[in-house]
Structures are given as C-alpha cells and as structure tokens.
Enzyme design. Structure first.
Site, PDB file in Angstrom:
ATOM      1  N   HIS A   1      41.282  36.982  33.815  1.00  0.00           N
ATOM      2  CA  HIS A   1      40.611  37.095  32.993  1.00  0.00           C
ATOM      3  C   HIS A   1      41.863  38.190  32.704  1.00  0.00           C
ATOM      4  O   HIS A   1      41.798  39.512  31.437  1.00  0.00           O
ATOM      5  CB  HIS A   1      39.485  37.888  32.509  1.00  0.00           C
TER       6      HIS A   1
ATOM      7  N   ASP B   1      48.201  43.584  34.586  1.00  0.00           N
ATOM      8  CA  ASP B   1      48.277  45.032  35.190  1.00  0.00           C
ATOM      9  C   ASP B   1      46.968  45.584  35.623  1.00  0.00           C
ATOM     10  O   ASP B   1      47.034  47.123  35.260  1.00  0.00           O
ATOM     11  CB  ASP B   1      49.105  46.150  33.642  1.00  0.00           C
TER      12      ASP B   1
ATOM     13  N   THR C   1      29.659  22.215  44.675  1.00  0.00           N
ATOM     14  CA  THR C   1      30.010  22.516  45.640  1.00  0.00           C
ATOM     15  C   THR C   1      30.280  23.203  45.088  1.00  0.00           C
ATOM     16  O   THR C   1      31.787  23.620  45.883  1.00  0.00           O
ATOM     17  CB  THR C   1      30.523  20.826  46.619  1.00  0.00           C
TER      18      THR C   1
ATOM     19  N   ASP D   1      37.588  22.584  46.425  1.00  0.00           N
ATOM     20  CA  ASP D   1      36.869  20.557  46.620  1.00  0.00           C
ATOM     21  C   ASP D   1      37.704  20.322  45.118  1.00  0.00           C
ATOM     22  O   ASP D   1      37.976  21.276  44.353  1.00  0.00           O
ATOM     23  CB  ASP D   1      36.260  20.181  47.626  1.00  0.00           C
TER      24      ASP D   1
END
Length: 365
Positions: free
Chosen positions: A73, A88, A219, A224
């Site tokens: 983000h 930054d 999971t 994975d």
C-alpha cells in the site's frame, strides 16, 4: 487511530542513515555480536531482533500479514503522470490523508500495530526504510515465503500519495493490470504472483461486515499455493442483487474471496497465469519475491541505496504439502478458466467439511 499525524513532525526532522561503501569483508559490529559487510547496516540488527521477538513473536500471524500489506500500500503510491513517492513511507507520515483512500481500509489498524516500533527506531531509519524492512522480516516468519533483499537509504517522504493509485478489491482485471503496468509489472505472471502470494498469508478486515482476520484461503499461516485452488472453486459473485456488491459466496467455510481475486482467476488475460502456480511453490515464491523487490524500489534509485540484505534472517523452508480440495469436494467443483491447459489434478482432504478459523488479531490477548 492511535498512530496519528504526530509522526510527521518527528520523522521529517530526522537525518537519513545512508552510507554506501565498497567493503567486501564482514566486520564485527559495535554490539560485539553481529558482523556486516557494511557497517551502516549494523544499526539494523537490533531493529530486526525487536521486530521478530516483540512484534511478530515468531509467528506468521496478523502482525506479519499487516506488515506485508503495508509494503504494497505504500509502494504502489506512485504514477508516471500523477506523481507520488512510491516506497517512501508516505502512508505513515501522511496517514491522515492516505488513510482516507477507500483502498486503504484497515491500514489504520496496521499502523497502530507497527507505529510504536517505527517511533522506537526512527533514530536510525526513515519511515520508508522501516516499512520495507518490516515487510522483509515479516516474510521470513512464514514457512515457504522467499527471503527478499533489503536496501536502506530512502529519503523522508515529502508529500502524500495521490489518491486512486492503490488497486481496490472491486477493480476490474483491466484496471488492475493497467495500474501494475504503470509501475513496471509487464506480465500477468508478475501481477498474479504478487497478488496471490500476498493473499496466501493474509486475511480480510471488514470485507465481511464487522469481522476481522477472515482468511483468504485455508492456510493463512503458510506461504503456499492453496490460494490458487480456493479461489478457483466455484463461487457466486454478487453485483448488488442477492448480496453485498463484490461479495463472493465461497465453497470454503470461514474464508472470504475478494472480487479482484475471483476475476483474476477467471479473466482470459490472467487465468492461465493464476492456474500455473497451483502446486508450483518454487515458481510462485520466486516470482513473488521478484515482484516485492520491484515494489520496494519504486520511486528509488537503487544505486543510491545501501544493500543491507544481510540483516534479513534466513527464510523458513516450505514444510507443507500440495494444495488440496476441501473435504467433500471434487475436481468438478473447480471452475476451469484457462483454455490452454487442464487444471492440475488434486486430492481431496479427508473428513467432514470444516470451518477455517479467523486469524487472531495482533492486539488480541
């Protein structure tokens, strides 16, 4: 929100710790414990230790998920036409502005969790460096995730990111691909690896109203390829009638599916890339690591940064098994989308259907 604009006055006045050196031999750090090729990196070992022990607590949990989310983000906030500083730290320094962007829903909680650590170590790191370091350390808490390089020396942010640069969960595939393309992601595989890999170890806050930490796959504490199976299971995407707009009725109880993931797995521009990562852990981890490194350098000149990758702990090996179908489901429950390759054959988990538990929140007792 606890973590507020008070950060701006503090961090904008601090010096930048950035020393490029040509040393190739490791030397003992002032702490008498660690060694480093570049002495400028020595100051980061205590930061890493603090993050591992007191923030992440050795778990691929809510705090680690949030730190990884913050990398994306913050970094994506740059555009060749609209400006922005990229990776930054502006999302922290100018949080009062950037947290009003709809796509940053839930980032206030992430900053509340990471904020005290950023303050504690602001004498040796800028906000941009801290966010990227925390993200790199968060990954090595998750079995199967790659160890990514870390470069130090980002300047303090000078302005908030322009609005509209963070992809929204309700964006179209075309919009998502365009946004990633603007910052140098040139293939569907790169985009899908970053999005899918991030969501492999993540949960949603408030996507399901008033529910926190709802996993995206079965999971969430393991990096994975299960995400690429769970999202490909048949589900009904609501567009305003019969359910909340963007909601997907999923086949895995206790999980939530983002509209953007649902579409990436089915759109002709990305569906084969999505399918290609099923049970292809090495390829997914490699592409994801390359993509996150690219994000971490957006808006930066790598030649002006110091390579402090040596402070990142070793990655945890992948100890999970192959991706599987939930109990009671068969390959007929896969909504095949890629037209050029069959979906990999999967085993079904034994036993009755179960509900995936929510991810404990970082401030839960």
């Amino acid at each position: 929100m606890v973590f507020s604009a008070a950060l701006s006055a503090l961090v904008l006045a601090l010096p930048i710790l950035s020393v490029n050196a040509l040393r190739t031999r490791r030397a003992l750090c002032p702490d008498g414990i660690n060694t480093a090729v570049n002495q400028a990196c020595c100051a980061l070992f205590p930061v890493v230790k603090d993050l591992q022990e007191n923030l992440f607590e050795g778990e691929c949990g809510d705090a680690a998920h949030g730190a990884l989310r913050l990398v994306f983000h913050d970094s994506i906030g740059i555009s060749p036409t609209l400006g922005g500083g990229g990776a930054d730290g502006s999302i922290a320094t100018f949080n009062e502005t950037e947290l009003t962007f709809p796509a940053n829903l839930g980032i206030d909680d992430v900053l509340d969790t990471l904020g005290p650590f950023l303050f504690k170590h602001s004498n040796v790191m800028t906000p941009g460096d801290f966010i990227q370091l925390a993200g790199a350390v968060s990954l090595v808490q998750c079995p199967g995730a790659p160890r990514i390089p870390f470069f130090m020396g980002r300047a303090h942010p000078i302005a908030a990111s322009p609005p509209g640069l963070v992809p929204d969960p309700f964006d179209s595939v075309e919009s998502i691909m365009t946004r990633f393309g603007e910052v140098g992601f040139l293939t569907a595989e790169e985009v899908v690896a970053v999005v899918g890999g991030s969501h492999s170890v993540a949960g949603a806050d408030d996507i399901v109203p008033n529910q926190q930490g709802v996993p995206f796959d079965q999971t969430p504490s393991v990096f994975d390829t299960q995400i690429f199976v769970d999202v490909q299971l048949r589900g009904t995407l609501f567009t305003g009638e019969g359910g909340q707009q963007g909601e997907v009725e999923t086949a895995v109880a206790g999980t939530v599916r983002l509209q953007s993931d649902h579409l990436l797995a089915r759109d002709s521009a990305t569906n084969c890339a999505w399918q290609s990562f099923v049970n292809n852990q090495p390829a997914m981890a490699t592409a994801f690591g390359q993509g996150v490194l690219k994000l971490s350098l957006l808006g930066q000149n790598q030649n002006e940064l110091t390579d402090c990758s040596e402070v990142i702990p070793a990655a945890l090996p992948f100890t999970g098994g192959p991706a599987t179908l939930p109990p009671g489901l068969t390959m007929n429950d896969i909504e095949q989308a890629c037209a050029t390759a069959a979906f990999p054959s999967l085993a079904t988990q034994p036993g009755p259907p179960t509900t995936v538990p929510a991810i404990p929140q970082a401030d839960d007792s």
